[in-house]
Design a protein around this motif. Structure first.
Motif, mmCIF file in Angstrom:
data_model
loop_
_atom_site.group_PDB
_atom_site.id
_atom_site.type_symbol
_atom_site.label_atom_id
_atom_site.label_comp_id
_atom_site.label_asym_id
_atom_site.label_seq_id
_atom_site.Cartn_x
_atom_site.Cartn_y
_atom_site.Cartn_z
ATOM 1 N N ASP A 138 -1.569 -3.591 10.621
ATOM 2 C CA ASP A 138 -2.081 -2.461 9.853
ATOM 3 C C ASP A 138 -1.788 -2.641 8.365
ATOM 4 O OD1 ASP A 138 -3.293 0.180 9.630
ATOM 5 O OD2 ASP A 138 -1.255 0.897 9.206
ATOM 6 N N GLU A 139 -0.567 -3.028 8.045
ATOM 7 C CA GLU A 139 -0.195 -3.243 6.644
ATOM 8 C C GLU A 139 -0.980 -4.406 6.046
ATOM 9 O OE1 GLU A 139 1.734 -1.361 4.541
ATOM 10 O OE2 GLU A 139 1.580 -0.010 6.241
ATOM 11 N N ARG A 156 -1.156 -10.202 2.271
ATOM 12 C CA ARG A 156 -1.979 -10.060 3.474
ATOM 13 C C ARG A 156 -1.761 -11.247 4.415
ATOM 14 N NH1 ARG A 156 -8.026 -8.059 3.085
ATOM 15 N NH2 ARG A 156 -6.798 -6.592 1.884
ATOM 16 N N GLU A 184 -4.020 -5.224 6.737
ATOM 17 C CA GLU A 184 -5.360 -4.720 6.405
ATOM 18 C C GLU A 184 -5.343 -3.859 5.147
ATOM 19 O OE1 GLU A 184 -6.809 -2.739 9.874
ATOM 20 O OE2 GLU A 184 -6.801 -4.582 11.063
ATOM 21 N N ARG A 185 -4.223 -3.205 4.874
ATOM 22 C CA ARG A 185 -4.105 -2.340 3.704
ATOM 23 C C ARG A 185 -3.720 -3.097 2.428
ATOM 24 N NH1 ARG A 185 -2.390 3.290 5.124
ATOM 25 N NH2 ARG A 185 -2.629 3.450 7.374
ATOM 26 N N SER A 215 2.192 3.048 4.980
ATOM 27 C CA SER A 215 1.934 3.972 6.087
ATOM 28 C C SER A 215 3.237 4.549 6.639
ATOM 29 C CB SER A 215 1.166 3.268 7.201
ATOM 30 O OG SER A 215 1.993 2.351 7.869
#
Length: 90
Positions: free
Chosen positions: A62-63, A73, A65-66, A25
């Motif tokens: 956020d990362e 994770r 979740e991606r 992101s």
């Protein structure tokens, strides 16, 4: 101004910097750039603005979740949890 700063280990911060730099992101990339100056003192605890750490925690979540790999994770989530504890404790 020091009450707005949080002491964190530079080695740990360097690892978070690398994780965000690899992130997909734009937020992760921007936060990596913001963290870079704080990673240049290995082996020390460095003061980092609390607001930067809060944004870093959000970017790590956020990362997480991606992330496609379960291990990445988990590590990103652990780093975000650590930041939440450190940021609120000081």
């Amino acid at each position: 101004m020091t009450d707005l700063m949080v002491q964190v280990p530079a080695d740990w911060l360097a690892r978070v910097f690398l994780s965000l730099r690899r992130g997909g992101s734009d937020d992760a990339q921007a936060l990596a750039g913001e963290l870079r100056p704080f990673t240049e003192q290995p082996g020390q605890r460095v003061p980092v603005p609390r607001a930067t750490l809060l944004r870093t925690g959000l970017a790590l979540r956020d990362e997480s979740e991606r992330a496609a790999e379960q291990e990445r994770r988990r590590r990103l989530s652990e780093d975000a949890d650590y930041l939440a504890k450190v940021g609120l404790a000081q």
